[in-house]
Design a protein around this motif. Structure first.
Motif, short mmCIF file in Angstrom:
data_model
loop_
_atom_site.label_atom_id
_atom_site.label_comp_id
_atom_site.label_asym_id
_atom_site.label_seq_id
_atom_site.Cartn_x
_atom_site.Cartn_y
_atom_site.Cartn_z
N PHE A 1795 51.11 44.98 -13.23
CA PHE A 1795 50.75 45.15 -14.63
C PHE A 1795 50.21 43.84 -15.20
N ILE A 1796 50.95 42.72 -14.90
CA ILE A 1796 50.53 41.40 -15.38
C ILE A 1796 49.20 41.02 -14.69
N GLY A 1797 49.15 41.31 -13.37
CA GLY A 1797 47.92 40.99 -12.60
C GLY A 1797 46.71 41.71 -13.14
N HIS A 1798 46.91 42.94 -13.70
CA HIS A 1798 45.80 43.70 -14.27
C HIS A 1798 45.15 42.93 -15.40
N PHE A 1799 46.01 42.25 -16.21
CA PHE A 1799 45.45 41.50 -17.33
C PHE A 1799 44.94 40.14 -16.88
N HIS A 1800 45.53 39.62 -15.83
CA HIS A 1800 45.05 38.32 -15.30
C HIS A 1800 43.68 38.45 -14.63
N THR A 1801 43.47 39.55 -13.98
CA THR A 1801 42.20 39.73 -13.22
C THR A 1801 41.03 39.83 -14.19
N PRO A 1802 39.81 39.45 -13.75
CA PRO A 1802 38.64 39.60 -14.64
C PRO A 1802 38.34 41.07 -14.86
N LYS A 1803 37.58 41.33 -15.96
CA LYS A 1803 37.31 42.70 -16.37
C LYS A 1803 36.51 43.48 -15.32
N HIS A 1807 39.55 47.66 -12.56
CA HIS A 1807 39.65 49.05 -12.10
C HIS A 1807 40.20 49.12 -10.66
N GLU A 1808 39.97 48.06 -9.87
CA GLU A 1808 40.53 48.02 -8.52
C GLU A 1808 42.06 47.93 -8.55
N ARG A 1837 42.06 55.09 -23.45
CA ARG A 1837 42.93 55.63 -22.39
C ARG A 1837 43.06 54.63 -21.25
N TRP A 1838 43.42 53.41 -21.52
CA TRP A 1838 43.52 52.36 -20.48
C TRP A 1838 44.72 52.56 -19.59
N VAL A 1839 45.77 53.24 -20.12
CA VAL A 1839 46.98 53.40 -19.31
C VAL A 1839 46.71 54.31 -18.12
N SER A 1962 49.47 43.63 -4.30
CA SER A 1962 48.35 43.64 -5.27
C SER A 1962 47.52 42.39 -5.07
N ASP A 1963 46.37 42.38 -5.74
CA ASP A 1963 45.49 41.22 -5.67
C ASP A 1963 46.00 40.05 -6.47
N ALA A 1964 46.92 40.31 -7.38
CA ALA A 1964 47.41 39.25 -8.26
C ALA A 1964 48.48 38.40 -7.63
N LEU A 1965 48.97 38.78 -6.44
CA LEU A 1965 50.01 37.99 -5.78
C LEU A 1965 49.44 36.68 -5.30
N PRO A 1966 50.33 35.70 -5.07
CA PRO A 1966 49.79 34.37 -4.71
C PRO A 1966 49.09 34.42 -3.35
#
Length: 1989
Positions: A1795-1803, A1807-1808, A1837-1839, A1962-1966
């Motif tokens: 969830f946090i990574g979704h906001f960290h990732t670029p726009k 969607h990935e 409807r972002w959720v 996820s992609d947001a992991l280190p």
């Protein structure tokens, strides 16, 4: 005939006119006579007495004349009566003759008519054939055949009409006249010949040729007497015939005159009748005119109709002419075609002539060789005696020559080295020794190379041993580790025994395989030795056959010589057979025609041959296709053993094979037909060839057979070498396999050691893996056994191949024996032919003798003729004497006549004898001609036999080649199958991948290239040896010249010393003289001294001039000699150029089989040879200079001896300078020689390098070709599999359709049955109602109702039965349907499972399929183009075959036409000759008839004139009568009587006059003919005189030439004697030269012996090296045995290890069974391991930098990782139970991070992340896509973006699969998952987020959530094969099987908490820097490495 009769009629008319003219003239004379009488009477009427006197005197005169006329009349009457008798006799004879002639003519005419009818029939046939041969374009009909026959009909009629009357007797008369003329001509000719020979006899008498033989004179006299008798008889006969003919002619004239008179009287009566008619009036004329007009009109109409008909006929004829013109045009086109064919034939002729010239050149070379041998013989012979002129000595010398040649041939056959006897024997021995040593050296080099190869292989083995030692060290370490961990493995002792037993069995099998390999090696070595022995035997056989061939060649040479001698004899005989040549010319014309036909047939033959070649190519293509199809079949059988549709494909293949077999049989039949036609053509060819060409052909055939045998043997050797190479490669492969097995065992030990380090969990997993591994090993062992069996089968096949090749060799030997028998037969035949030739030679001699006899007879005849002429002259003289002398001398003449008659009879007898002799000679000639014909036929039969034998031999060769090709194809197919099996094994093992087929083919190619290279090297070596020999010879010459130079310089030095001393003395004397002169100048006697000195100076000057003149002469001579020498050198250079041309041609031929490198080498060699030639010229110039020096020295010696001292010091200095120059040149030459040697050596080195490069290139090419062949084979296999899949699909679809159809039918039947059931009850009701109604009203009995009810019941029962049957069928069908549906479901499930299993394979296969589809398309295009080409070729073939058949038919038709035309031509020629003869006869007859016509016309004119005069006289008489009727009747009567008498006399006189005129004309004709004959005879005399003069001149010239030749022979004898003297002197000098040469040869022999010693030393050294190498080999063998012992120990240790480990594993399995309930403890242990992993993560963040350094280590460990992959997969399978508890839980921490990574990732990439979260939650892909798309449109409807579908994951993980299976999770251990996590997070695609350790802490708390939906089990896929199928993967990435699952498997049960590492990432992991982990390395080892660091 009509013209002849017309001519006869016109002649008759003219003759009748002449007769009429003569009669009219007679009547005119009579009338004039009467007028004169009457006028005289009127004049002298004055006096009566005077009148009486006159009348009385007149009467007296008339009476006297009357009396004389009466006497003459009586005489004439007697003559007439005699003539009439003669005429009657002649007429009888003539009639008989004419009847005979007419009969003969009729017979001839009948024959002519028959022949013409036959000709017409033949022409009709010809026309029919032409129309049949021509195309159907000409629509017009055939010309009517009556056009030819009609022209002959009127002739026959005329002939028949010609014989109706007796008028043909004129022809007989003319013929008799011709005979008379001919005979008179012959008489005159004979007289002229007699005069001529008389003159010759007189001239010979004058010259005094009394030396003639008396016997010949007697013979001639006898002949003359006989001829005289014949002459006299002939003359008597001719005279008798003349008299008979004259009588006949007179009688015919009388008859003609009588007929004329009768005709005249008839004409007179006719005239009177016409006059009466005229007087009656012209009343009836008009009527007649009208009738005539009507007749004329009718005639005009008839003529008009005929004209119309004629015009129609003309049109028809024009049409026919047009048709004929069209036919002519077609014929002209055919002629053009034939001309083109003729040009082609000419071209072929030119080629044949070129071949003939080539053969001639070869023959000339052979002759030169023979001449050289003869010269050598003459040199060897010890001074043969001088050739004498006598024939006996010549024969003796020829015999000696032939004996010497035989001895030479015997020596050649015994020992080729001892061919030359004499001085060069030692040199030859040395050469042979050197050659033997070179061969031995070459063999030793080869053995050395082989030993080097063996050393290399042993070194490889040593390296393997070293690796094994390393392994042993590792084993020791492992043992130490085992001792440490023994207390842990005590539990696994129970299961040890089973595994030990299995391992023992494995060991036994291993030992058996080793023993089998050893036995194979021994067998191969034995086979190798056997092959070597067979090769040696074959070599010996080849040498033996070569010797035999040389013997045969020698015999053929002798035969050629004998043939030449016989040809010379035949040339002598040809002078006797000139008469036969005339007939031969006609035969030659026929032969030319036949040759033209033959050329045509040869063209056809060439076309046929081309077609045969094309057919053969087609056959080969078909056979190749067959082989390809067979290979495909074998592949299909190997690949698809479970397929149900093999039978169909097999049937199709069998049908194709049958079609191909049919095609082959048809082609064979065509071949046989063509061969038969070829045989026929060959037979026709054989008839026209000569004996010499046959012998040449036999020579060429012998050479060709020899070459073929050598080629076959070479091919056999190559095949054996190939088999040897194959066996060696197979051995190497088996050795490699053994090594690989050893490596496998070591790897298993390593695996066990690694397993000991792991925990008890890992050991449990590995135990199961080991069990599986053992099973796999069992399978592998079974496969290896199969491979060994296949190898044994291959070995047996190779053995069979060897046996077949040996059988082929035996067949070849048998063939060779048959050929030898054939050659012996030929020898016998040749002897027989020689005998026959000798008989023929004797026959011409007999002919010559007979000819001489005939000439003698002719001479005697001529002499007889002369005597005959003499006798004629004597007879004439006697006749004259008889006419003069009284009749006393009659008895003498009678005696002479009787004597002459007897002589004539004798001459007749002699003549008959001579004729009989001539007939006998003719018979003998005919017999001889028949014999020659028979001999020719026998020769042709032998030729046919030779052709048949050749044909059989060629067939045998073809069959052998086919067998070899088939065997090669079988070997190739077996190799391919072996390769396929090997590839399959390699795929299954996944341990090692070796391309055995590549290795095998590379080795094969290398072996082949090596052989080719060796052959080329041998060729270049032979050329180099030749050059080296040439250089050595040049060096010898240079050495000789140097020695001469040194000798001359020494002489010059000696001479110069002497001369220097003399010159010093002279100078001292001159100084003394100068001093004396100085003294004398001062003195008074100075002047006298001066004068004296001047005189001396003049004398010196004179002497100097003389010396200079001598020098100039010498220089001139020297220049002349130089020019001559240059000329000779030019000649030699030209000869060398010719030789070089021949060598170049040979080189061109050999260039075809050699590479470009050798061309360069040859060019350099040629340059070297040119340089050598130039240097030779320089050497010759130096030798000339040496000669000039010698001459100068000699002249200087002469000058010194004379004491004049004429040589100047300047000349001497010049000579010394020249000597220095020569020394310098010699030094230069030596330097140049060294340079040349160095260049040659450099060239050799370069050529060797080039050859090596060539071999490399050839090896590369062979590798490429092998790879191409492999690709093609794979492509073919794919095509077949594709086709089979298509067929399967089709069959499935068909089955489906059938099932659907059957279901539809069942439905239909069901509906029908239901309808019937519905229809059945109403009738029953109706029946009941009816029965009720019928019961109520009517009183019918109950029986009817019961019957109806029974019938209805029966029907019902039948319907029920039907229903039951239908129900049964429906049930059975339903059951079938259920079964089918079950089977379909099972098959679908199986297919699904198979798809699951084969999905990764399918992906790879798809990739391959795309590649192959591309190649398929290309290949399809190629196939289409090839098929189009094939179709076009087949169409062309069919067209060609049709054309061939048409041409064959045309050829046969043409043959028949030719035969018919030849027959017609012969007949026409005969008819022409007959017609020409007839024409000549007709011309002579015509001339005679013209003459008779002229005579008759003259007669007619005279008769007409007479009739005219008679009419006038009659009118005059009438007038006179009317005037003097009154009173003068008496006188008038008297006068009329007198007038009548006078008329009769006049008529008789007229007749006599006419006869005389005819006789005169005949005489004139005879005289003219005689004059012509005389002129002809004069011309003949002139010609004969000219010939005589020519012959005399020729004789004189011949005598002169003979005398000149005799003188020349004497001169030659003298010259030869002088030459013999000179030669003896030369012999003396040459003997000295030979001694010098022998000295030099001895020096050379010493040098060669030294070389020999060196070579022997080298050989000893090489032998020592060999022994050393053998010792090394033994040592290696011992080391191998030791290694084997070590291996056995190692295996025993392995067994112990295995047993211990197995016991431990068994104990562990028991524990695991107990601990199955205690999974919670395992969970705790896993939690502990998780904590360890967290610690490892912290360590990993520190150690990322060090990981880069460890990449190399990881790469080394990758190989071990491949082996450990299987273990890991087993462990993953066994960890399924562990993961079941944590399967469906979702970690809260992970979700929060996402969830946090979704906001960290670029726009762009949010969607990935949403997709990833959706995939974790198990939302479907389509819903995810919709949510993502809505999210992209608006932010409301972002959720829903959390529920996005999981596709390919993030871009940072492109290599990870989208839908990993359950197995991917089950098979991956915790540590492995951790490593993969690190890998995926270390991708540097996204910007690295800086996360502290605090951010990593929430990973410990695992949130659990159930998945929203489950996944079907159909998405599972095997990933175990991923590693092996992806060799091109990134080394830094994990393979697919080891990838981290981004999707949680849904089929796992709920319960149990999952861990973060088991959850998706996820992609947001280190993320970290790339961690280079090997894809197959164990994860535990990696973790341990990390922790250590």
């Amino acid at each position: 005939m009509a013209s002849w009769l017309g001519g006869l009629g016109s002649g008759l008319g003219q003759s009748l006119g002449q007769v009429g003219g003569s009669l009219s003239s007679l009547t005119g004379q009579i009338s004039s006579f009467t007028k004169d009488i009457l006028l005289e009477g009127t004049e002298e009427v004055g006096d009566a007495p005077t009148e009486l006197q006159v009348s009385s005197s007149r009467l007296r005169e008339i009476e006297s004349t009357h009396a004389t006329q009466r006497l003459e009349n009586e005489r004439l009457k007697k003559v007439c009566s005699d003539l009439e008798e003669k005429h009657e006799a002649a007429e009888l004879q003539i009639k008989q003759l004419s009847i005979e002639y007419r009969n003969q003519l009729q017979q001839r005419e009948v024959e002519i008519s028959h022949l013409k009818a036959r000709q017409n029939a033949l022409q009709e046939q010809l026309q029919k054939l032409q129309t049949a041969a021509q195309s159907a374009q000409l629509g017009a009909g055939v010309l009517p055949p009556t056009t030819t026959s009609a022209s002959f009909v009127p002739l026959v009629r005329h002939h028949s009409s010609g014989f109706q009357g007796d008028d043909m007797d004129f022809g007989d008369v003319i013929w008799s006249q011709q005979e008379i003329n001919r005979l008179s001509n012959e008489v005159s000719r004979l007289e002229s010949e007699v005069d001529h020979w008389m003159q010759i006899a007189q001239s010979s008498r004058v010259q005094g040729t009394n030396n003639a033989d008396q016997s010949e004179i007697c013979k001639l006299q006898n002949i003359i007497k006989e001829l005289k008798q014949n002459l006299s008889q002939d003359i008597d006969e001719h005279q008798h015939e003349l008299s008979v003919l004259q009588d006949a002619h007179r009688q015919k004239l009388a008859e003609i005159s009588r007929r004329h008179r009768e005709e005249l009287s008839e004409y007179e009566e006719r005239i009177e009748e016409l006059e009466n008619q005229l007087q009656q009036g012209g009343a009836g004329i008009e009527i007649t005119d009208y009738s005539k007009i009507s007749d004329l009109q009718k005639n005009i109409q008839i003529l008009q109709t005929e004209k119309l008909k004629d015009t129609q006929n003309m049109k028809e004829l024009e049409d026919k002419v047009k048709n004929v013109n069209e036919k002519l045009s077609s014929v002209e086109n055919e002629n053009k075609i034939l001309l083109n064919e003729r040009e082609l034939v000419k071209m072929e002729n030119s080629q044949i002539t070129q071949e003939y010239e080539r053969l001639k050149s070869e023959f000339i070379k052979l002759q030169n060789y023979v001449a050289e041998q003869e010269t050598l013989l003459q040199e060897q012979g010890k001074k043969l005696p001088l050739m004498t002129s006598s024939e006996e000595e010549v024969l003796r010398l020829q015999q000696a020559l032939s004996d010497a040649e035989k001895e030479i041939m015997r020596l050649n056959t015994l020992n080729q080295a001892d061919s030359f006897i004499g001085a060069g024997e030692d040199g030859l021995k040395v050469k042979t020794d050197t050659q033997v040593l070179k061969e031995e050296n070459h063999k030793l080099g080869k053995e050395k190379e082989e030993l080097q190869k063996k050393l290399a292989s042993l070194q490889h083995k040593d390296e393997d041993v070293a690796s094994i030692e390393d392994m042993n060290l590792e084993l020791n370490q492992l043992r130490q580790e085992l001792e440490r961990k023994e207390h842990e493995l005590k539990e696994s002792i129970t299961d040890r025994a089973t595994l030990t037993a299995e391992l023992e069995e494995l060991d036994k099998q291993n030992q058996e395989t080793v023993q089998h390999v050893i036995t194979l090696k021994e067998q191969l070595s034995k086979q190798h030795t056997e092959a070597d022995s067979t090769i040696n035997q074959l070599k010996l056989d080849i040498d033996f056959e070569r010797r035999k061939v040389s013997e045969v060649e020698a015999e053929k040479m002798e035969m050629n010589k004998e043939l030449e001698t016989q040809k010379l004899k035949m040339n002598h005989c040809t002078f006797a057979l000139n008469d036969l040549h005339m007939s031969n010319q006609q035969l030659q014309h026929n032969i030319k025609d036949l040759q033209e036909q033959l050329k045509k047939f040869q063209d056809c033959n060439l076309n046929n041959k081309k077609e045969i070649a094309e057919l053969k190519q087609n056959l080969k293509q078909k056979e190749e296709e067959l082989s390809v199809s067979q290979n495909k079949l074998t592949k299909i059988i190997n690949q698809e053993s479970n397929s149900n549709y093999q039978d169909l494909s097999l049937k199709e293949r069998e049908a194709e094979i049958e079609k191909l077999n049919k095609d082959i049989s048809e082609n064979k039949q065509l071949n046989q037909n063509l061969k038969e036609s070829v045989c026929d053509l060959k037979i026709e060819n054989g008839k026209l060839l000569a004996v010499c060409e046959e012998l040449k052909q036999q020579l060429h055939e012998a050479f060709a057979e020899k070459n073929k045998i050598s080629l076959e043997k070479d091919t056999m050797l190559e095949a054996l070498k190939m088999e040897k190479g194959q066996l060696e490669t197979e051995l190497s492969q088996t050795e490699k396999r053994l090594l690989e097995q050893a490596q496998k065992y070591e790897q298993t030990i390593e695996d066990l050691s690694n397993a000991r380090n792991m925990n008890t969990d890992a050991l449990h997993l590995e135990h199961e893996r080991l069990v599986k591994y053992n099973q796999e090993r069992d399978f592998e062992i079974a496969e290896l056994k199969r491979n060994i069996e296949q190898m044994e089968a291959d070995h047996e096949e190779t053995k069979e191949m060897l046996t077949t090749s040996l059988g082929g060799q035996k067949q070849l030997t048998e063939l060779i024996k048959e050929k030898e028998m054939f050659v012996e037969k030929f020898k016998n035949r040749a002897l027989e032919l020689q005998q026959e030739l000798e008989e023929y030679v004797k026959d011409p001699k007999k002919h010559e003798i007979l000819r001489q006899n005939l000439e003698e007879k002719d001479k005697s005849l001529s002499s007889m003729k002369e005597e005959n002429n003499h006798l004629k002259e004597e007879i004439e003289r006697l006749k004259d004497q008889q006419s003069r002398s009284p009749p006393v001398a009659e008895p003498k003449t009678l005696d002479i006549i009787t004597e002459l008659e007897t002589e004539i009879a004798q001459l007749h007898v002699i003549k008959n004898n001579l004729e009989e002799e001539i007939k006998l000679h003719k018979k003998t000639i005919e017999d001889q001609s028949q014999k020659t014909v028979q001999l020719q036929q026998s020769l042709q039969e032998y030729k046919r036999e030779i052709g048949e034998s050749k044909f059989q031999y060629e067939q045998m060769n073809v069959t052998h080649e086919k067998l070899f090709l088939e065997k090669d194809e079988e070997i190739k197919s077996l190799q391919k199958t072996i390769e396929q099996i090997k590839t399959q094994l390699h795929n299954e093992r996944l341990v090692f991948q070796t391309d055995s087929s590549d290795l095998f083919q590379e080795t094969k190619a290398q072996a082949l290239n090596g052989e080719n290279g060796n052959e080329k090297h041998d060729l270049s070596k032979s050329e180099i040896e030749r050059l080296v020999k040439g250089i050595k010879e040049r060096e010898r010459e240079i050495k000789l010249l140097n020695e001469k130079n040194v000798f001359l310089t020494q002489q010059i030095d000696h001479l110069s010393k002497d001369q220097v001393g003399k010159l010093t003395q002279i100078i001292q004397e001159k100084d003394l003289e100068i001093q004396a002169l100085h003294a004398s100048i001062s003195s008074s006697s100075y002047r006298q001294d001066v004068l004296y000195l001047q005189q001396q100076l003049q004398a010196y000057a004179m002497e100097r001039e003389q010396v200079l003149a001598v020098l100039s002469e010498k220089t001139r001579e020297n220049s002349q000699l130089k020019t001559e020498y240059h000329k000779i050198m030019d000649m030699v250079a030209a000869k060398e150029a010719a030789l070089m041309k021949l060598q170049e041609e040979n080189q061109k031929l050999s260039n075809k089989f050699e590479s470009s490198s050798q061309d360069m080498f040859r060019e350099t060699v040629q340059n070297l040879s040119r340089i050598i030639r130039e240097k030779d010229i320089e050497i010759d110039a130096l030798s000339q200079k040496c000669q000039t020096l010698l001459t100068v020295l000699q002249t200087s010696n002469i000058g010194n001896d004379s004491g004049s001292g004429g040589v100047n010091s300047n000349q001497f200095e010049e000579l010394l300078q020249e000597r220095d120059k020569l020394k310098q040149q010699v030094k230069k030459m030596e330097e140049w020689k060294q340079q040349v040697m160095t260049t040659v050596q450099n060239m050799q080195h370069e050529s060797a390098h080039l050859q090596e490069e060539l071999h490399k290139l050839q090896a590369q090419i062979s590798v490429d070709s092998d790879s191409n062949s492999k690709l093609q084979i794979d492509y073919n296999g794919l095509i077949q599999s594709y086709e089979q899949n298509e067929k399967k699909m089709k069959s499935f679809s068909q089955e489906l359709a059938q099932v659907q159809h059957s279901i539809g039918q069942l439905h239909n039947t069901k509906d029908l049955l239901l309808g019937k059931l519905d229809m059945v009850p109403p009738p029953l009701l109706m029946a009941s109602s009816v029965s009720q109604t019928s019961d109520i009203p009517s009183s019918t009995p109950h029986e009817i109702v019961s019957d109806a009810s029974k019938l209805l019941q029966q029907e019902l029962e039948q319907l029920k039965k039907m229903l039951q049957e239908k129900d049964d069928t429906i049930r059975t069908l339903k059951e079938n349907n259920q079964r089918l549906s079950d089977s379909m479901a099972i098959t679908l499930e199986l297919e699904r499972k198979g798809q699951k299993d084969t999905d990764p394979e399918m992906k790879q296969i798809k990739g391959k399929r795309d590649v192959f589809q591309k190649s398929l398309r290309e290949k399809d295009l190629l196939i289409k183009s090839k098929s189009d080409q094939l179709l076009s070729v087949s169409e062309n073939l069919s067209n060609k075959e049709n054309e061939n058949e048409l041409l064959k038919q045309a050829v046969t038709n043409l043959k028949e036409r030719n035969l018919i035309l030849e027959m017609d031509i012969c007949k026409l020629k005969e008819e022409n000759e007959k017609i020409v003869a007839r024409c000549r006869e007709k011309e002579t007859e015509f001339r005679a008839l013209q003459e008779t016509n002229m005579q008759f016309s003259m007669m007619l004119k005279e008769r007409e004139f007479e009739s005219h005069s008679m009419k006038e006289k009659a009118l005059a008489f009438e007038k006179l009568l009317k005037e003097k009727e009154q009173g003068k009747m008496g006188e008038l009567n008297h006068l009329l009587n007198e007038v009548k008498s006078m008329q009769e006399k006049a008529v008789s006189f007229q007749q006599e006059r006419d006869q005389v005129m005819l006789a005169l004309k005949q005489k004139q004709m005879e005289s003219s003919a005689l004059q012509n004959e005389v002129q002809h005879l004069r011309d003949k005399e002139q010609r004969l005189n000219q010939e005589l003069e020519r012959l005399r001149n020729h004789l004189l010239e011949m005598e002169d030439s003979y005398t000149q030749e005799a003188l020349a022979a004497e001169d030659r004898e003298t010259k030869l004697r002088k030459k013999v003297m000179v030669l003896e002197e030369k012999l003396v000098s040459s003997s000295t030269a030979v001694e010098n040469a022998s000295h030099q040869a001895s020096l050379q022999v010493e040098s060669l012996q030294e070389q020999l010693n060196l070579v022997s030393r080298q050989r000893d050294e090489t032998l020592l090296q060999l022994t050393m190498s053998q010792d090394q080999v033994k040592q290696y063998a011992l080391s191998l045995a030791n290694l084997q012992m070590v291996l056995e120990q190692f295996q025993q240790e392995e067994k112990a290890m295995y047993s211990a480990e197995l016991e431990k594993h068994q104990k562990q399995t028991a524990e695991w069974k107990k601990k199955a309930e205690k999974l919670e403890g395992k969970v705790e242990s896993l939690q502990e391991s998780l904590e360890e992993a967290n610690a490892a993560l912290d360590a990993a963040s520190r150690l990322t930098e060090q990981l880069d350094l460890k990449e190399e280590q990881i790469e080394d460990l990758r190989k071990q990782g491949e082996i450990k992959q299987e273990m890991l997969e087993d462990a993953q399978n066994k960890l399924m139970n562990l993961i079941n508890s944590t399967e469906g839980k979702v970690d809260k921490v992970l979700m929060r991070n996402l969830f946090i990574g979704h906001f960290h990732t670029p726009k762009n990439k949010r969607h990935e992340v949403l997709r990833l979260m959706g995939s974790i939650l198990g939302i479907k892909k389509e819903e995810l896509d919709q949510l993502v798309s809505e999210d992209q449109k608006g932010v409301t409807r972002w959720v829903t973006g959390w529920l996005g579908g999981g596709g390919a994951g993030s871009k940072s993980v492109p290599s990870t699969p989208i839908r990993p299976t359950n197995q991917s999770v089950f098979n991956s251990s915790f540590s492995e998952l951790f490593v993969k996590f690190l890998e995926t997070e270390s991708r540097p695609n996204l910007p690295l987020p800086t996360l502290s350790v605090h951010d990593m802490k929430p990973l410990g708390a695992a949130g659990i959530c159930n998945p929203s939906s489950t996944r079907s089990s159909s998405h599972t896929e095997t990933t175990g094969l991923g590693t092996s199928r992806r060799p091109d993967a990134n080394p830094f990435l994990a393979p697919r099987s080891a990838a981290v699952p981004l999707v949680t498997p849904t089929s796992l049960g709920a319960g149990g908490s999952g861990h973060l590492l088991m959850k998706p990432i996820s992609d947001a992991l280190p993320t970290f820097t790339p961690l280079p982990v090997l894809p197959d390395a164990s994860a535990g080892a990696v973790l341990k490495d990390l922790l250590k660091q």
